[in-house]
Write a protein that holds these residues in place. Sequence first.
Motif, mmCIF file in Angstrom:
data_model
loop_
_atom_site.group_PDB
_atom_site.id
_atom_site.type_symbol
_atom_site.label_atom_id
_atom_site.label_comp_id
_atom_site.label_asym_id
_atom_site.label_seq_id
_atom_site.Cartn_x
_atom_site.Cartn_y
_atom_site.Cartn_z
ATOM 1 N N GLU A 181 0.856 -1.190 0.000
ATOM 2 C CA GLU A 181 0.000 0.000 0.000
ATOM 3 C C GLU A 181 0.888 1.234 0.000
ATOM 4 O O GLU A 181 1.738 1.411 0.875
ATOM 5 C CB GLU A 181 -0.917 0.014 1.220
ATOM 6 N N ILE A 182 0.706 2.085 -0.989
ATOM 7 C CA ILE A 182 1.565 3.247 -1.169
ATOM 8 C C ILE A 182 0.737 4.380 -1.755
ATOM 9 O O ILE A 182 -0.354 4.152 -2.296
ATOM 10 C CB ILE A 182 2.751 2.882 -2.107
ATOM 11 N N GLY A 183 1.230 5.610 -1.650
ATOM 12 C CA GLY A 183 0.473 6.723 -2.184
ATOM 13 C C GLY A 183 1.344 7.869 -2.654
ATOM 14 O O GLY A 183 2.504 8.000 -2.245
ATOM 15 N N ILE A 184 0.772 8.690 -3.518
ATOM 16 C CA ILE A 184 1.375 9.958 -3.938
ATOM 17 C C ILE A 184 0.776 11.050 -3.072
ATOM 18 O O ILE A 184 -0.443 11.120 -2.907
ATOM 19 C CB ILE A 184 1.067 10.238 -5.419
ATOM 20 N N ASP A 185 1.616 11.916 -2.520
ATOM 21 C CA ASP A 185 1.150 13.005 -1.656
ATOM 22 C C ASP A 185 1.751 14.308 -2.164
ATOM 23 O O ASP A 185 2.967 14.524 -2.086
ATOM 24 C CB ASP A 185 1.570 12.760 -0.201
ATOM 25 N N THR A 186 0.888 15.184 -2.695
ATOM 26 C CA THR A 186 1.390 16.431 -3.263
ATOM 27 C C THR A 186 0.223 17.409 -3.405
ATOM 28 O O THR A 186 -0.743 17.350 -2.662
ATOM 29 C CB THR A 186 2.080 16.174 -4.621
ATOM 30 N N PHE A 187 0.325 18.302 -4.357
ATOM 31 C CA PHE A 187 -0.744 19.227 -4.723
ATOM 32 C C PHE A 187 -1.078 19.003 -6.194
ATOM 33 O O PHE A 187 -0.234 18.552 -6.969
ATOM 34 C CB PHE A 187 -0.314 20.686 -4.549
ATOM 35 N N VAL A 188 -2.300 19.329 -6.552
ATOM 36 C CA VAL A 188 -2.653 19.468 -7.963
ATOM 37 C C VAL A 188 -2.986 20.935 -8.162
ATOM 38 O O VAL A 188 -3.870 21.481 -7.506
ATOM 39 C CB VAL A 188 -3.834 18.570 -8.353
ATOM 40 N N LEU A 189 -2.239 21.597 -9.046
ATOM 41 C CA LEU A 189 -2.374 23.034 -9.271
ATOM 42 C C LEU A 189 -2.787 23.261 -10.717
ATOM 43 O O LEU A 189 -2.035 22.952 -11.639
ATOM 44 C CB LEU A 189 -1.053 23.742 -8.965
ATOM 45 N N SER A 190 -4.006 23.749 -10.897
ATOM 46 C CA SER A 190 -4.573 23.956 -12.235
ATOM 47 C C SER A 190 -4.486 22.688 -13.072
ATOM 48 O O SER A 190 -4.159 22.717 -14.266
ATOM 49 C CB SER A 190 -3.864 25.117 -12.944
ATOM 50 N N GLY A 191 -4.775 21.576 -12.447
ATOM 51 C CA GLY A 191 -4.823 20.309 -13.160
ATOM 52 C C GLY A 191 -3.501 19.584 -13.292
ATOM 53 O O GLY A 191 -3.469 18.460 -13.790
ATOM 54 N N GLN A 192 -2.413 20.189 -12.843
ATOM 55 C CA GLN A 192 -1.097 19.582 -12.969
ATOM 56 C C GLN A 192 -0.563 19.162 -11.601
ATOM 57 O O GLN A 192 -0.692 19.898 -10.620
ATOM 58 C CB GLN A 192 -0.112 20.561 -13.617
ATOM 59 N N PHE A 193 0.046 17.980 -11.537
ATOM 60 C CA PHE A 193 0.658 17.536 -10.297
ATOM 61 C C PHE A 193 1.882 18.385 -9.984
ATOM 62 O O PHE A 193 2.753 18.574 -10.842
ATOM 63 C CB PHE A 193 1.070 16.068 -10.397
ATOM 64 N N ALA A 194 1.936 18.909 -8.767
ATOM 65 C CA ALA A 194 3.080 19.715 -8.350
ATOM 66 C C ALA A 194 4.286 18.811 -8.105
ATOM 67 O O ALA A 194 4.160 17.700 -7.600
ATOM 68 C CB ALA A 194 2.743 20.492 -7.077
ATOM 69 N N MET A 195 5.453 19.317 -8.459
ATOM 70 C CA MET A 195 6.691 18.579 -8.262
ATOM 71 C C MET A 195 7.713 19.489 -7.592
ATOM 72 O O MET A 195 7.729 20.694 -7.865
ATOM 73 C CB MET A 195 7.244 18.064 -9.585
ATOM 74 N N PRO A 196 8.583 18.932 -6.734
ATOM 75 C CA PRO A 196 8.646 17.520 -6.370
ATOM 76 C C PRO A 196 7.442 17.105 -5.540
ATOM 77 O O PRO A 196 6.714 17.947 -5.016
ATOM 78 C CB PRO A 196 9.947 17.425 -5.564
ATOM 79 N N CYS A 197 7.272 15.791 -5.437
ATOM 80 C CA CYS A 197 6.145 15.269 -4.668
ATOM 81 C C CYS A 197 6.687 14.328 -3.592
ATOM 82 O O CYS A 197 7.868 14.001 -3.557
ATOM 83 C CB CYS A 197 5.181 14.521 -5.580
ATOM 84 N N MET A 198 5.789 13.915 -2.713
ATOM 85 C CA MET A 198 6.119 12.911 -1.717
ATOM 86 C C MET A 198 5.505 11.587 -2.139
ATOM 87 O O MET A 198 4.394 11.546 -2.634
ATOM 88 C CB MET A 198 5.584 13.318 -0.338
#
Length: 394
Positions: A181-198
Motif C-alpha cells: 500500500e503506497i500513495g502519492i502526496d502532493t498538490f494538484v495546481l490547475s490540473g497539474q501535479f506539483a513537483m517535487p512530490c512525496m
Amino acid sequence: MYVSLAARLAQDQPVAYFSTWANAFPVSREFAPGTGIENVERVDDPIAFMLDGKASHVICPDIYTNDLERLARQLEIPTFGSGAGNELETDRYALAAFLDSHGLDVIAQEELEGIDALGKYLQKNEDKYVKVSVFRGDMESFHHIKWSSTEVWFDDLKRRLGPLAQKMRFLVQDPISDALEIGIDTFVLSGQFAMPCMIGIERKDAGYFSWIGDEFPEQFLPIVRALSSYFKEADYNNFFSNEMRINKHGVFMTDATCRIPAPPGGVMMASIRNLSSVILKGAQPDYGKTKYLYEIVLKSDWVADHWLEVTYPTELFYAFHNYCKIDGKTWIIPHDSKYVEFGSALGWGATRAQAKERCIEAAKALEGYQVVFDASELDKAEEEATESGLVSAE
C-alpha cells in the motif's frame, strides 16, 4: 480537521478561519476551533466576510464546501479548493467508473443497495471490504472476514442507520493479496501535479514514512496521466493524495483524498518552505534539502468525549486537528465523530535517521492525558518501502 493549515499560513500573513457550527441546537465547542491562535481570526459567517470584500483568497482544504467555493469563484476571489474534483473521493462508484474508463486496474467489486442485500451477500461470502460513499460518519471501511464475527457489527450498523439503511448503497470489494500500500502526496495546481512530490507508506492510524521524488515511478504514470486530465477539467487546486495497492497483477488505485491528507498533511505543511506561495500563487513546493519525512499519529481515548489539554516544546513540530488556544494553553476539542487521533508529531530532514529521530523526539515530548503513540510503526513503514524497491535502504 485543518486548523493547522490556518496556523501555518498565519506565519506569513493574517488569516481568517471558519469551520461549520450552525444547527438548530449549536454548542459552544463548535465556535472554538481556530480561536486564540496568533494572527488567526475566527469568523462565523464566511459568506458575509466574502461579500464585504474582506477575503483576498478563499482556501477550502476539505471536501463538502462546494457552495463556498462556487460563491468565491462567482465573486472572482482567487480560490484554492478541489471543487467538483472532490467527487473522486466522495463517490466511490464514480472513482471505479473513472478508472475503468481509462483502462486502469479496478478492484473486483459488487454494488449493493440496502442493508438487507448487504447482509445476504456477506453471509455467503468471506474476506471482503465494505465501503460507502459520502457518509464516512456512518461507517468507515470495514473488513468483513466471516459472518460469525461480522454479524454483531452488521446488526449495530442496521440499528444506527434506521430506515435509511434500506436506501444506503454499499460497495463490497475483494481484497488485494500480497500488495504494497503506497500513495502519492502532493498538490494538484490547475490540473497539474506539483513537483517535487512525496511518495509514502502509511501505517493506518499510526504512522507515515515518505521520500521526496522529482519524478513519478514508471508504474504510477498511467494513473497520474488520467488524473491530470480529469483535474484539468475540474479546475482543481488543492492538496491531493491517493492510495494505491501494488502486486504482481497491477497497480490498483483504491481511494482518492481530495483534501489535506492526515497523515501526511501535517509534515507537508510544516516542511514546505514556501507553502503560502504554493497555495496563494500556484508555486511549486520547495522542500529545501529535505529528502525524508515522517509522522507519528497521536491518540487519546479521553478526547473522544472530553477537552484535552496538551503541552509540548515549541521548538518541535506538531499538527493538531480541531484545536484552539485559551489563556495560553492548547486544547484539543472533542468532536461528534468521537475521533481519538487528534494530531501528529512531525519530523523531516536530509537523512532518515535525522528525520525519524526528530519525529520520535516530538512524540515523546508531548504530554496529555491518556496520550499514546507507536513509534515502531515508522520502522514497519520503512521496511515496506525498502522491500518495494522504490526507495533504497539508507
